[in-house]
Motif scaffolding. Structure first.
Motif, short mmCIF file in Angstrom:
data_model
loop_
_atom_site.label_atom_id
_atom_site.label_comp_id
_atom_site.label_asym_id
_atom_site.label_seq_id
_atom_site.Cartn_x
_atom_site.Cartn_y
_atom_site.Cartn_z
N THR A 2 0.86 -1.18 0.00
CA THR A 2 0.00 0.00 0.00
C THR A 2 0.89 1.23 0.00
OG1 THR A 2 -1.71 -1.17 1.24
CG2 THR A 2 -1.81 1.24 1.22
N SER A 45 -5.31 -0.27 -7.49
CA SER A 45 -6.68 -0.05 -7.05
C SER A 45 -6.71 1.07 -6.02
CB SER A 45 -7.28 -1.34 -6.46
OG SER A 45 -6.56 -1.73 -5.31
N ASP A 47 -9.36 2.71 -2.80
CA ASP A 47 -10.50 2.39 -1.95
C ASP A 47 -11.81 2.82 -2.62
OD1 ASP A 47 -8.90 1.27 -0.02
OD2 ASP A 47 -9.00 2.99 1.34
N GLU A 48 -12.85 2.01 -2.43
CA GLU A 48 -14.15 2.25 -3.07
C GLU A 48 -14.68 3.65 -2.81
OE1 GLU A 48 -17.18 -0.68 -2.47
OE2 GLU A 48 -15.73 -2.32 -2.68
N GLU A 49 -14.46 4.17 -1.62
CA GLU A 49 -15.01 5.48 -1.28
C GLU A 49 -14.47 6.61 -2.16
OE1 GLU A 49 -13.40 7.24 2.57
OE2 GLU A 49 -12.61 5.18 2.68
#
Length: 176
Positions: A2, A45, A47-49
């Motif tokens: 990350t 990717s 985070d979805e938010e």
């Protein structure tokens, strides 16, 4: 892994700073085992938010330092990430020569000048290569002139702005 990129704030908006990532393969394979290109899969990717605000873009540049004109083939699901391929990218100041002495400022000054010349004559300012080269220029410039902005240092080409997360943090901490 990350990674947490720098954030650039302007007015009521914020954007993530571009990042340069190098992937290298230190081992070797027997020549006869390389009958075709070897696919490498890279995934990015967020985070979805944040997904409705930010779409990652991967720009791929070949850093084949052993020969010019090498080819780089890209493929991928363009719904997930956009892959922009540049098979013409050559970074003329890398690799550093075996005689490079990292404690000798003159060596850093020489590399800094080479990066400056390359950036101002060969690199499109809208490319990710410019972003990478620009950040690399400031890292090397500071290695050559660690007391910057104090002390003596040469003026750099004004086409290279005094911007970017590294140099901005350096200047912020230099006033401490």
């Amino acid at each position: 892994s990350t990674i947490f990129p720098g954030i650039h704030y302007q007015d009521n908006h914020a954007s993530l700073q571009p990042m340069s990532l190098t992937v290298f393969f230190p081992s070797t394979l027997p020549r006869q085992s390389l009958e075709r290109n070897i696919p490498i899969r890279i995934s990015v990717s967020i985070d979805e938010e944040y997904g409705s605000f930010i779409t990652p873009v991967i720009e791929v540049a070949s850093t084949d330092l052993h020969r010019r004109g090498s080819s780089l083939h890209c493929s991928g699901d363009l719904d997930d990430v956009t892959m922009l391929c540049d098979s013409e990218a050559v970074i003329p100041f890398l690799p550093l020569p075996p005689s490079f002495n990292s404690v000798d400022r003159a060596h850093w000054e020489s590399v800094s000048q080479k990066i400056q010349d390359w950036l101002t004559t060969e690199v499109d300012t809208e490319s990710s290569l410019w972003t990478w080269g620009h950040d690399t220029f400031w890292l090397v410039f500071i290695a050559a002139h660690p007391s910057f902005p104090m002390g003596k240092w040469p003026m750099w080409d004004p086409h290279i702005p005094l911007e970017g997360s590294f140099i901005e943090q350096w200047l912020e901490h230099s006033s401490d």
